[in-house]
Scaffold this motif. Structure first.
Motif, PDB file in Angstrom:
ATOM      1  N   THR A  59       0.859  -1.183   0.000  1.00  0.00           N
ATOM      2  CA  THR A  59       0.000   0.000   0.000  1.00  0.00           C
ATOM      3  C   THR A  59       0.891   1.227   0.000  1.00  0.00           C
ATOM      4  O   THR A  59       1.830   1.334   0.794  1.00  0.00           O
ATOM      5  CB  THR A  59      -0.926   0.031   1.229  1.00  0.00           C
ATOM      6  OG1 THR A  59      -1.749  -1.139   1.218  1.00  0.00           O
ATOM      7  CG2 THR A  59      -1.818   1.266   1.207  1.00  0.00           C
ATOM      8  N   ILE A  60       0.598   2.152  -0.906  1.00  0.00           N
ATOM      9  CA  ILE A  60       1.317   3.421  -1.007  1.00  0.00           C
ATOM     10  C   ILE A  60       0.353   4.516  -0.579  1.00  0.00           C
ATOM     11  O   ILE A  60      -0.729   4.647  -1.161  1.00  0.00           O
ATOM     12  CB  ILE A  60       1.775   3.692  -2.455  1.00  0.00           C
ATOM     13  CG1 ILE A  60       2.586   2.516  -2.993  1.00  0.00           C
ATOM     14  CG2 ILE A  60       2.545   5.005  -2.549  1.00  0.00           C
ATOM     15  CD1 ILE A  60       2.607   2.439  -4.497  1.00  0.00           C
ATOM     16  N   ARG A  61       0.733   5.274   0.424  1.00  0.00           N
ATOM     17  CA  ARG A  61      -0.088   6.397   0.870  1.00  0.00           C
ATOM     18  C   ARG A  61       0.750   7.669   0.867  1.00  0.00           C
ATOM     19  O   ARG A  61       1.970   7.604   1.005  1.00  0.00           O
ATOM     20  CB  ARG A  61      -0.605   6.172   2.296  1.00  0.00           C
ATOM     21  CG  ARG A  61      -1.593   5.064   2.448  1.00  0.00           C
ATOM     22  CD  ARG A  61      -2.141   4.996   3.874  1.00  0.00           C
ATOM     23  NE  ARG A  61      -3.078   3.900   4.024  1.00  0.00           N
ATOM     24  CZ  ARG A  61      -2.735   2.671   4.403  1.00  0.00           C
ATOM     25  NH1 ARG A  61      -1.471   2.389   4.680  1.00  0.00           N
ATOM     26  NH2 ARG A  61      -3.651   1.722   4.502  1.00  0.00           N
ATOM     27  N   GLY A  62       0.070   8.782   0.729  1.00  0.00           N
ATOM     28  CA  GLY A  62       0.795  10.038   0.802  1.00  0.00           C
ATOM     29  C   GLY A  62      -0.137  11.219   0.753  1.00  0.00           C
ATOM     30  O   GLY A  62      -1.360  11.077   0.582  1.00  0.00           O
ATOM     31  N   THR A  63       0.457  12.374   0.916  1.00  0.00           N
ATOM     32  CA  THR A  63      -0.251  13.641   0.802  1.00  0.00           C
ATOM     33  C   THR A  63       0.453  14.484  -0.239  1.00  0.00           C
ATOM     34  O   THR A  63       1.689  14.526  -0.273  1.00  0.00           O
ATOM     35  CB  THR A  63      -0.277  14.389   2.148  1.00  0.00           C
ATOM     36  OG1 THR A  63      -0.917  13.565   3.131  1.00  0.00           O
ATOM     37  CG2 THR A  63      -1.020  15.712   2.039  1.00  0.00           C
ATOM     38  N   ARG A 110      -4.849  13.847   0.157  1.00  0.00           N
ATOM     39  CA  ARG A 110      -4.416  12.463   0.352  1.00  0.00           C
ATOM     40  C   ARG A 110      -4.730  11.589  -0.859  1.00  0.00           C
ATOM     41  O   ARG A 110      -5.739  11.784  -1.526  1.00  0.00           O
ATOM     42  CB  ARG A 110      -5.097  11.878   1.589  1.00  0.00           C
ATOM     43  CG  ARG A 110      -4.741  12.605   2.882  1.00  0.00           C
ATOM     44  CD  ARG A 110      -5.572  12.110   4.036  1.00  0.00           C
ATOM     45  NE  ARG A 110      -7.002  12.338   3.767  1.00  0.00           N
ATOM     46  CZ  ARG A 110      -7.953  12.275   4.695  1.00  0.00           C
ATOM     47  NH1 ARG A 110      -7.625  11.982   5.945  1.00  0.00           N
ATOM     48  NH2 ARG A 110      -9.217  12.481   4.373  1.00  0.00           N
ATOM     49  N   GLU A 112      -4.042   7.166  -2.167  1.00  0.00           N
ATOM     50  CA  GLU A 112      -3.630   5.823  -1.747  1.00  0.00           C
ATOM     51  C   GLU A 112      -3.731   4.852  -2.917  1.00  0.00           C
ATOM     52  O   GLU A 112      -4.710   4.865  -3.655  1.00  0.00           O
ATOM     53  CB  GLU A 112      -4.519   5.336  -0.605  1.00  0.00           C
ATOM     54  CG  GLU A 112      -4.196   3.941  -0.112  1.00  0.00           C
ATOM     55  CD  GLU A 112      -5.106   3.511   1.022  1.00  0.00           C
ATOM     56  OE1 GLU A 112      -5.647   2.375   0.929  1.00  0.00           O
ATOM     57  OE2 GLU A 112      -5.288   4.291   1.981  1.00  0.00           O
ATOM     58  N   VAL A 173      11.638   5.699   0.253  1.00  0.00           N
ATOM     59  CA  VAL A 173      10.680   5.291   1.279  1.00  0.00           C
ATOM     60  C   VAL A 173      11.226   4.103   2.071  1.00  0.00           C
ATOM     61  O   VAL A 173      12.000   3.303   1.561  1.00  0.00           O
ATOM     62  CB  VAL A 173       9.307   4.921   0.666  1.00  0.00           C
ATOM     63  CG1 VAL A 173       8.718   6.082  -0.126  1.00  0.00           C
ATOM     64  CG2 VAL A 173       9.410   3.675  -0.219  1.00  0.00           C
ATOM     65  N   GLN A 184       3.831  -1.431   3.671  1.00  0.00           N
ATOM     66  CA  GLN A 184       3.260  -0.089   3.732  1.00  0.00           C
ATOM     67  C   GLN A 184       4.375   0.927   3.482  1.00  0.00           C
ATOM     68  O   GLN A 184       5.457   0.812   4.073  1.00  0.00           O
ATOM     69  CB  GLN A 184       2.651   0.191   5.112  1.00  0.00           C
ATOM     70  CG  GLN A 184       1.679  -0.870   5.608  1.00  0.00           C
ATOM     71  CD  GLN A 184       0.384  -0.858   4.848  1.00  0.00           C
ATOM     72  OE1 GLN A 184      -0.215   0.201   4.647  1.00  0.00           O
ATOM     73  NE2 GLN A 184      -0.074  -2.036   4.431  1.00  0.00           N
ATOM     74  N   ARG A 186       5.053   5.388   2.574  1.00  0.00           N
ATOM     75  CA  ARG A 186       4.492   6.736   2.476  1.00  0.00           C
ATOM     76  C   ARG A 186       5.345   7.542   1.512  1.00  0.00           C
ATOM     77  O   ARG A 186       6.556   7.635   1.679  1.00  0.00           O
ATOM     78  CB  ARG A 186       4.438   7.408   3.839  1.00  0.00           C
ATOM     79  CG  ARG A 186       3.827   8.787   3.778  1.00  0.00           C
ATOM     80  CD  ARG A 186       3.537   9.381   5.153  1.00  0.00           C
ATOM     81  NE  ARG A 186       2.738  10.577   4.986  1.00  0.00           N
ATOM     82  CZ  ARG A 186       1.418  10.603   4.899  1.00  0.00           C
ATOM     83  NH1 ARG A 186       0.743   9.466   5.012  1.00  0.00           N
ATOM     84  NH2 ARG A 186       0.763  11.728   4.717  1.00  0.00           N
ATOM     85  N   ARG A 187       4.688   8.131   0.500  1.00  0.00           N
ATOM     86  CA  ARG A 187       5.368   8.987  -0.473  1.00  0.00           C
ATOM     87  C   ARG A 187       4.596  10.295  -0.564  1.00  0.00           C
ATOM     88  O   ARG A 187       3.611  10.411  -1.291  1.00  0.00           O
ATOM     89  CB  ARG A 187       5.407   8.278  -1.818  1.00  0.00           C
ATOM     90  CG  ARG A 187       6.429   8.713  -2.896  1.00  0.00           C
ATOM     91  CD  ARG A 187       6.740  10.143  -3.043  1.00  0.00           C
ATOM     92  NE  ARG A 187       7.631  10.344  -4.189  1.00  0.00           N
ATOM     93  CZ  ARG A 187       8.053  11.523  -4.565  1.00  0.00           C
ATOM     94  NH1 ARG A 187       7.704  12.614  -3.902  1.00  0.00           N
ATOM     95  NH2 ARG A 187       8.866  11.647  -5.605  1.00  0.00           N
ATOM     96  N   ASP A 188       5.042  11.300   0.205  1.00  0.00           N
ATOM     97  CA  ASP A 188       4.450  12.628   0.104  1.00  0.00           C
ATOM     98  C   ASP A 188       5.042  13.344  -1.106  1.00  0.00           C
ATOM     99  O   ASP A 188       6.173  13.063  -1.530  1.00  0.00           O
ATOM    100  CB  ASP A 188       4.695  13.430   1.377  1.00  0.00           C
ATOM    101  CG  ASP A 188       3.927  12.887   2.570  1.00  0.00           C
ATOM    102  OD1 ASP A 188       2.890  12.223   2.365  1.00  0.00           O
ATOM    103  OD2 ASP A 188       4.354  13.118   3.720  1.00  0.00           O
TER     104      ASP A 188
END
Length: 199
Positions: A59-63, A110, A112, A173, A184, A186-188
């Motif tokens: 899963t890739i999440r970010g803002t 955001r 995802e 990351v 998991q 995170r790439r902002d």
């Protein structure tokens, strides 16, 4: 042949451009592919690899932030694509392969993606990565730094050292596993950071 008929004939032979927004930030081989197959409607959560795709879940999440690096940017399209679990781009309608997806940032900026962890290119010593692009609707499109994983033994030291100079912010990351064993990251993203404004 009448000149007007010749003009129509020639025009019909020229493939239509896929680019809905201009490409900025220097040359980009394949940037027009971000528009090929782009769904008419996108949400803040999307898939790159379909459910059931062979590989370890990721899963890739970010803002996504405005250029000031602080204000969340809503309505921005984040596009990503990558190799499969064997390190190749499986064929699809695009030269980017079939493992590709689009997410549009929500009101808090955001996004995802659900996918699998990509493998490195076979026999080439290139670290595993996820290609990332930004589409600012009605403004521009450009590529940003690929996602690279800090635990990848193929990751060159210079990528680690230069991560703070990345296009759109750092793509480096550190993957962690959740309670289900899924990776998991995170790439902002900061819009236009280190992106030249010329085409």
């Amino acid at each position: 042949m009448a000149p007007w008929l010749l003009a129509i004939t020639i025009a019909s032979m020229v493939p239509p451009t896929l680019a809905a927004e201009p490409v900025i930030g220097g040359p980009c081989d394949g940037c027009e592919e971000v528009f090929r197959g782009q769904p008419a409607a996108t949400s803040s959560t999307a898939r790159i690899a379909p459910e059931g795709e062979k590989g370890e879940p990721l899963t890739i999440r970010g803002t996504v932030y405005a250029a000031d690096g602080e204000t969340p940017a809503a309505g921005i399209i984040v596009y990503g694509y990558h190799t499969d679990a064997s390190g190749v781009y499986p064929s699809g309608e695009s030269r980017h392969g079939r493992l590709r997806g689009w997410a549009r940032t929500d009101g808090q900026g955001r996004y995802e993606f659900s996918s699998i962890r990509p493998a490195a290119y076979p026999g080439r010593g290139v670290p595993a990565h996820i290609h990332m692009h930004i589409i600012e609707p009605d403004v521009a499109t450009y590529y940003i730094d690929d996602i690279h994983f800090t635990d990848d033994p193929l990751l060159p030291p210079q990528v680690r050292r230069s991560s703070d100079q990345g296009r759109g912010g750092s793509g480096l990351v550190t993957p962690t596993r959740d309670e289900t064993g899924s990776w998991q990251v995170r790439r902002d993203i900061v819009l236009r950071r280190n992106i030249e404004k010329t085409q």
